[in-house]
Scaffold this active site. Sequence first.
Site, PDB file in Angstrom:
ATOM      1  N   SER A  86      -1.959   1.321  -4.661  1.00 11.72           N
ATOM      2  CA  SER A  86      -2.721   0.439  -5.549  1.00 11.72           C
ATOM      3  C   SER A  86      -3.764  -0.313  -4.735  1.00 11.72           C
ATOM      4  O   SER A  86      -3.803  -0.223  -3.498  1.00 11.72           O
ATOM      5  CB  SER A  86      -1.800  -0.569  -6.253  1.00 11.72           C
ATOM      6  OG  SER A  86      -1.552  -1.690  -5.422  1.00 11.72           O
ATOM      7  N   TYR A 134       4.026  -6.734  -0.748  1.00 12.64           N
ATOM      8  CA  TYR A 134       3.617  -5.657  -1.647  1.00 12.64           C
ATOM      9  C   TYR A 134       2.435  -4.898  -1.055  1.00 12.64           C
ATOM     10  O   TYR A 134       2.398  -3.653  -1.074  1.00 12.64           O
ATOM     11  CB  TYR A 134       3.243  -6.235  -3.014  1.00 12.64           C
ATOM     12  CG  TYR A 134       2.766  -5.209  -4.018  1.00 12.64           C
ATOM     13  CD1 TYR A 134       3.631  -4.234  -4.508  1.00 12.64           C
ATOM     14  CD2 TYR A 134       1.451  -5.215  -4.471  1.00 12.64           C
ATOM     15  CE1 TYR A 134       3.196  -3.295  -5.433  1.00 12.64           C
ATOM     16  CE2 TYR A 134       1.007  -4.283  -5.390  1.00 12.64           C
ATOM     17  CZ  TYR A 134       1.887  -3.322  -5.874  1.00 12.64           C
ATOM     18  OH  TYR A 134       1.448  -2.393  -6.786  1.00 12.64           O
TER      19      TYR A 134
END
Length: 320
Positions: free
Chosen positions: A158, A184
Site C-alpha cells: 500500500s 504498518y
Amino acid sequence: MTTAQHKIGSGFDRHSTADDVLAGIDLTGRLAIVTGGYSGLGLETTRALSKAGARVVVPARRPAVAEEAVAGIDGVEVDELDLGDLESVRAFADRFLASGRTVDLVIDNAGIMACPETRVGPGWEAQFATNHLGHFALVNRLWPAIAPGGARIVSVSSTGHHTSDIRWDDPHWNHGAYDKWEAYGQAKTANVLFAVRLDALGKDSGVRAFALHPGGILTPLQRHLPQQEMVERGWIDENGTPLNPAGFKSPEQGAATQVWAATSPQLSGMGGVYCEDCDIAELAPADGTRVGVREYAIDPASAARLWDLSAELTGVNAFA
C-alpha cells in the site's frame, strides 16, 4: 537507480474493476490461492477469479466465517490458516502439498493495519509478522507446488510503505515507543521488497512476482482504527459515512490492480515491480507525495537482506 518502474499504458486506471481487467481472460484450469479471500478486497478478488474460471483456495483464520462469505461462489474452497502462527502456515502448506495440485496464482492479500502493539509467535511485532513473515513462510513452503513457466506471486502492499523503510536494527519494536503507523509502513515496505527478491530468485523458472497498492478502500482492514481517527483523517464524517474527497475506491475497483498483476498478459516477461491503478507505478517524486514507489522499497540489496533475515526468522527458504 536503474529501474523498470515506468508506466506501460495498460489502458486501465483507478476506476477499472476486477471484471474489467479480466475481460477476455479465461482462467479455466488454473488454481489460485488468495489469503484473506473472504473479506473486503480479498472477497472481490475471489469472486472475480472464480467468474473467469479459476479454482480458488481461500486460506482463512476464521474458516466458518469464510465458508459463509464465499457460499455460492463456484469453485472456491476454504482451509484454515493463521499467518501469525508459523505452525499454522506449515500445516496449511503441508495439506496443500499432499493434495498433489499445482498453484498458478498466489495473491498475498490478507493483512492487518495500524493495530495496537501486539506480539505473536516468539514475541514478533504483529504487523511485520502477519503481513510479511507469514506470507514469506507460506510462499516458500508452497514453492514445490508453484507451477514453473507461468505462475505469478502477488504481494499486496500500500502507500503505507511511504511511511517507513525496514527498521533493520529493531524490526520488532523491542526498543522505544511503538508507532502503529510506522509499524504498518515497515510491513508494507517488506511486502514490496519480498516481491523484488522473489522475482529475482524465481524468474529463471518462469515464476514472476509483483507488489501493488490497491488504492484506498474502506474495508474491514480499518477495524482497529477508532472512528474519531478516521474522521480526523477525512475518511468518514461523524456519522460514519465515507467522504468522497478521500478518494476511496469501491471493492471492485480496489481488487482490480491485484487481479491485473496476477493475470494480465500485458505483464508477460516482467516482474519485480510495484503497481498501482492497474499499471506499473513510477518512482515516487522527491517532494514526498505519496504516489508511486519509494526507492528503498525496490532496492535489490535491501530485498536480498530482508529475504535473508526472513529466512533466518522463519527457518524456511526454498532457495537455500
